[in-house]
Design a protein around this motif. Structure first.
Motif, short mmCIF file in Angstrom:
data_model
loop_
_atom_site.label_atom_id
_atom_site.label_comp_id
_atom_site.label_asym_id
_atom_site.label_seq_id
_atom_site.Cartn_x
_atom_site.Cartn_y
_atom_site.Cartn_z
N ALA A 246 -9.47 11.04 -3.57
CA ALA A 246 -8.76 9.77 -3.81
C ALA A 246 -7.42 9.85 -3.11
O ALA A 246 -6.79 10.91 -3.08
CB ALA A 246 -8.55 9.57 -5.30
N ILE A 247 -6.99 8.73 -2.54
CA ILE A 247 -5.67 8.71 -1.88
C ILE A 247 -4.79 7.68 -2.60
O ILE A 247 -5.24 6.58 -2.89
CB ILE A 247 -5.79 8.29 -0.39
N GLU A 248 -3.56 8.10 -2.88
CA GLU A 248 -2.59 7.16 -3.43
C GLU A 248 -1.37 7.17 -2.52
O GLU A 248 -1.12 8.17 -1.85
CB GLU A 248 -2.16 7.60 -4.84
N PHE A 249 -0.63 6.08 -2.51
CA PHE A 249 0.61 6.09 -1.75
C PHE A 249 1.59 7.02 -2.44
O PHE A 249 1.60 7.13 -3.67
CB PHE A 249 1.21 4.69 -1.66
N LYS A 250 2.43 7.70 -1.65
CA LYS A 250 3.49 8.53 -2.25
C LYS A 250 4.76 7.69 -2.27
O LYS A 250 5.38 7.44 -1.24
CB LYS A 250 3.70 9.81 -1.46
N PHE A 251 5.11 7.23 -3.44
CA PHE A 251 6.30 6.40 -3.58
C PHE A 251 7.53 7.27 -3.63
O PHE A 251 7.51 8.34 -4.23
CB PHE A 251 6.22 5.58 -4.89
N MET A 376 -7.24 4.72 -3.49
CA MET A 376 -8.20 4.38 -2.43
C MET A 376 -9.13 5.57 -2.23
O MET A 376 -8.69 6.71 -2.31
CB MET A 376 -7.45 4.08 -1.14
N ALA A 377 -10.39 5.27 -1.95
CA ALA A 377 -11.32 6.38 -1.76
C ALA A 377 -11.34 6.79 -0.30
O ALA A 377 -11.26 5.95 0.59
CB ALA A 377 -12.71 5.94 -2.19
N ALA A 378 -11.41 8.09 -0.03
CA ALA A 378 -11.51 8.55 1.36
C ALA A 378 -12.63 9.57 1.49
O ALA A 378 -12.63 10.58 0.79
CB ALA A 378 -10.18 9.15 1.81
N ALA A 381 -11.67 12.33 7.30
CA ALA A 381 -10.30 12.43 7.82
C ALA A 381 -9.82 11.09 8.38
O ALA A 381 -8.65 10.74 8.23
CB ALA A 381 -10.23 13.51 8.88
N GLU A 382 -10.74 10.35 9.03
CA GLU A 382 -10.29 9.08 9.61
C GLU A 382 -9.79 8.12 8.55
O GLU A 382 -8.79 7.42 8.72
CB GLU A 382 -11.45 8.41 10.36
N GLU A 383 -10.53 8.09 7.45
CA GLU A 383 -10.10 7.17 6.38
C GLU A 383 -8.73 7.59 5.82
O GLU A 383 -7.91 6.74 5.49
CB GLU A 383 -11.16 7.13 5.27
N ILE A 384 -8.53 8.89 5.72
CA ILE A 384 -7.21 9.35 5.24
C ILE A 384 -6.14 8.92 6.24
O ILE A 384 -5.08 8.40 5.86
CB ILE A 384 -7.18 10.89 5.05
N GLU A 385 -6.41 9.15 7.51
CA GLU A 385 -5.44 8.80 8.57
C GLU A 385 -5.07 7.31 8.50
O GLU A 385 -3.89 6.95 8.61
CB GLU A 385 -6.04 9.17 9.94
N GLU A 386 -6.07 6.47 8.30
CA GLU A 386 -5.81 5.03 8.23
C GLU A 386 -4.85 4.70 7.10
O GLU A 386 -3.89 3.94 7.27
CB GLU A 386 -7.12 4.30 7.93
N ILE A 387 -5.11 5.29 5.93
CA ILE A 387 -4.23 5.00 4.77
C ILE A 387 -2.84 5.58 5.02
O ILE A 387 -1.83 4.97 4.68
CB ILE A 387 -4.84 5.57 3.47
N PHE A 388 -2.82 6.76 5.65
CA PHE A 388 -1.52 7.38 5.96
C PHE A 388 -0.70 6.46 6.87
O PHE A 388 0.48 6.21 6.63
CB PHE A 388 -1.74 8.74 6.62
N GLN A 389 -1.35 5.92 7.93
CA GLN A 389 -0.64 5.03 8.85
C GLN A 389 -0.15 3.78 8.14
O GLN A 389 0.94 3.29 8.40
CB GLN A 389 -1.54 4.64 10.05
N ALA A 401 -3.15 13.03 -1.65
CA ALA A 401 -4.60 13.12 -1.76
C ALA A 401 -4.91 13.85 -3.06
O ALA A 401 -4.26 14.85 -3.37
CB ALA A 401 -5.15 13.91 -0.58
N LYS A 402 -5.87 13.34 -3.82
CA LYS A 402 -6.12 13.95 -5.13
C LYS A 402 -7.58 14.39 -5.28
O LYS A 402 -8.50 13.61 -4.96
CB LYS A 402 -5.71 12.98 -6.24
N ASP A 403 -7.73 15.61 -5.73
CA ASP A 403 -9.05 16.19 -5.93
C ASP A 403 -9.71 15.50 -7.13
O ASP A 403 -9.17 15.53 -8.24
CB ASP A 403 -8.87 17.70 -6.20
N LEU A 404 -10.85 14.87 -6.89
CA LEU A 404 -11.49 14.06 -7.93
C LEU A 404 -11.87 14.87 -9.16
O LEU A 404 -11.89 14.36 -10.27
CB LEU A 404 -12.75 13.38 -7.36
N LYS A 405 -12.17 16.17 -8.95
CA LYS A 405 -12.66 16.98 -10.07
C LYS A 405 -11.56 17.78 -10.78
O LYS A 405 -11.82 18.39 -11.81
CB LYS A 405 -13.72 17.98 -9.55
N ALA A 406 -10.37 17.78 -10.23
CA ALA A 406 -9.34 18.70 -10.76
C ALA A 406 -8.74 18.21 -12.08
O ALA A 406 -8.50 17.02 -12.26
CB ALA A 406 -8.24 18.86 -9.73
N PRO A 407 -8.45 19.16 -12.98
CA PRO A 407 -7.73 18.80 -14.21
C PRO A 407 -6.26 18.56 -13.89
O PRO A 407 -5.85 18.71 -12.73
CB PRO A 407 -7.88 20.06 -15.07
#
Ligand code: ATP
Length: 573
Positions: A246-251, A376-378, A381-389, A401-407
């Motif tokens: 999962a990708i979130e914006f870093k505010f 946002m789901a990624a 790498a391209e999808e991550i790059e798009e959100i990063f831009q 970027a967040k690991d979907l399975k991590a506690p």
């Protein structure tokens, strides 16, 4: 337990620098102490009287400590000030004066650890008119009853100069060794500490009911030590590390941990200080949430309604004030972007996966002041790059970027969260470093009496602050003036013993201010001590001052290990 036993152990610890020796000395103390002394003992070792979120401060400046030493020893304040200027350590002055004390204490008695702690608490709790005199009296009485060695540590404690170099990891090791004979219980102790930020409570629980430590759970109004993000240099590396994510914006605002139980709401900063009174608007909005009990985290950002965009970090920080809260609330209306859920109606969510926590959060947060950070789901790498831009276009800091399975990994920097930031020169991130000293200005800068700072990162293994950069550029005239003002107030002749430096600035300072530093590269150089091996340490190349991080303290800066990781990342780029 007698305080002299603790003071002697401190004396021994002061002479040793090895972590193992410190651990053994401290574990011997833990073995000797009674259960009802464990909490107080732990706080004294930490140099505090309560965890920071309780906001209990001794409120005893150096001046008053000098007065108390004068009362207790019969020497004049002038004499003491003179000795202090020479020795640079009020504890040593108290020790030597107690050795040749003019007045013999009439009823001097042996002090216990509890006596000393309770007196410190009385000093902290006295407020209002006459409180300074009362504080001085209580401290003078304590010193009067002290042996020279006890007096040294009591005075250092009240002036915030205990400087034993015993970090929290050593205390955790010592507790484990005191019971198991080795460090095998360290992990469970650390887990509990990360869930409550109260080492006194953890130590007491560990000694009185060890089973409870294994099952330690989050509690509302006991702030949880925040999860932190690792960094990687590219979207490809992120995908390689955690796969679909999962990708979130870093505010770029400030972090809040919000606790709610019924009508009561408390807000804690990233440093876990209570900041509730500053944010009545966030309190109000949280009260309206229908869940009875909850702990969530979010990033607070002030919104500029006229320009229809967020204020910068510096402007947002105008909201962090004790006075003029109502006006600031109007001038800098806040939004909080909730990004994690820690506890909800009796359930500890720290062990649940990110996906699960997120699912719950989506049911909770309305729009309005409290929002949920967009996810946002990624898949690649391209999808991550798009959100990063997109984040860069929006003027944001980057993405998480967040690991979907991590506690929720309380108190640790793990790959559960990975930050990808817009770059500063060639670097992958900025460094948060503590100011250890400063230089006087030359040439055009002479009038500001400020020419730059010496900054250090923290090495928890050695429990030392190691220098990483001398920062001479990036200051506006205003900043030079204010750095000079701030730093000259806390200057000192000697380097604090926990600082390891090859350089000698014009003045050393107390470790109070944290700055964010941008740089172009990291190199190996004999100048700096960060991670030094074979005479060469890691050094920031072309370091530039970005900003003062008033939301940080020396406990929360970049570590030596992180600088080494950044070096490796940049080398691989
Ligand atoms: P930095 O100096 O880069 O902000 P940091 O030391 O504050 O780093 P990191 O672990 O590097 O902490 O990054 C996490 C920080 O990013 C959090 O403390 C939080 O304040 C901020 N943040 C902003 N947006 C998010 C988000 N969507 N999810 C998690 N943290 C976020």
């Amino acid at each position: 337990m007698l305080f002299i036993e603790l003071a002697s152990a401190f004396g021994e610890i002061e002479k040793r620098s090895g972590r193992l020796e410190m651990t053994d000395l401290l574990s011997a103390i833990y073995k000797k102490a009674k259960v009802n002394e464990i909490k107080k003992l732990t706080y004294l070792v930490q140099g505090i009287i309560a965890p920071s979120y309780e906001g209990i401060d001794l409120g005893m400046g150096e001046k008053f400590a000098i007065e108390a030493v004068a009362h207790a020893t019969g020497y004049s304040r002038k004499d003491i000030e003179k000795d202090y200027r020479k020795a640079g350590d009020l504890g040593l002055v108290a020790e030597s004066l107690l050795k040749k004390k003019k007045q013999q204490a009439l009823h001097a008695r042996e002090l216990s650890v509890s006596d000393v702690f309770d007196a410190m608490m009385r000093i902290a709790k006295s407020s209002g008119t006459g409180s300074q005199q009362l504080k001085i009296r209580v401290l003078a009485e304590l010193i009067n009853n002290s042996s020279p060695e006890e007096g040294k540590f009591i005075v250092r404690f009240v002036t915030g100069q205990l400087r034993l170099g015993i970090g929290d990891p050593t205390i955790l090791d010592a507790l484990s060794v005191s019971k198991a004979g080795d460090k095998s219980l360290r992990a469970e102790l650390e887990r509990a500490y990360n869930l409550c930020d109260d080492l006194g409570l953890v130590a007491e629980t560990f000694v009185s009911s060890p089973n409870k430590i294994k099952k330690f759970e989050v509690e509302v109004f006991k702030p949880v030590r925040p999860a932190l993000a690792e960094r990687l240099a590219t979207p490809e590396e992120i995908i390689k590390k955690i796969g679909e994510c999962a990708i979130e914006f870093k505010f770029d605002g400030f972090r809040m941990q919000v606790h709610k139980k019924g009508e009561k709401v408390e807000i804690y900063s990233r440093k876990l200080e209570k900041i509730t009174n500053t944010y009545p608007d966030v309190v109000e909005a949280t009260r309206k949430l229908k869940h009875r009990e909850m702990i969530f985290e979010g990033e607070a950002l002030a919104f500029n309604e006229k320009k229809n965009r967020f204020f910068s970090f510096q402007e947002t920080m105008h909201r962090r004030r004790k006075y003029g809260v109502e006006q600031a609330k109007k001038d800098y209306p806040l939004y909080v972007y909730a990004f994690d859920l820690i506890y909800l109606d009796g359930k500890d969510y720290t062990q649940e996966s990110y996906s699960e926590r997120r699912k719950q959060m989506e049911k909770i947060f309305p729009s309005g002041l409290l929002k949920i950070s967009e996810k946002m789901a990624a898949k690649d790498a391209e999808e991550i790059e798009e959100i990063f831009q997109e984040s860069v276009k929006k003027g944001l800091e980057g993405i998480m970027a967040k690991d979907l399975k991590a506690p929720y990994v309380a108190g640790a920097r793990k790959f559960a969260w990975i930050k990808l930031k817009k770059s500063y020169g060639k670097s992958v991130d900025t460094v948060d470093a503590v100011v250890v000293g400063y230089y006087l200005g030359k040439g055009a800068r002479a009038e500001f009496e400020f020419g730059g700072i010496l900054a250090a990162v923290y090495n928890p293994d050695r429990q030392k602050f190691e220098t990483v950069a001398k920062i001479g550029s990036g200051y506006s005239e205003e900043e030079m003036k204010s750095f000079h003002e701030m730093l000259s107030e806390i200057k000192r002749k000697e380097a604090p013993s926990i600082v390891d430096s090859n350089l000698k600035p014009d003045f050393w300072v107390e470790l109070k201010y944290v700055v964010e530093v941008a740089f172009d590269d990291i190199t190996l150089s004999p100048t700096h001590t960060c991670g030094a091996k074979d005479g060469k340490g890691y050094a920031l190349r072309f370091p530039r001052m970005m900003r003062l991080r008033s939301d940080r303290d020396a406990r929360e800066i970049t570590t030596t290990q992180e600088v080494i990781e950044m070096y490796e990342l940049m080398k691989g780029k």
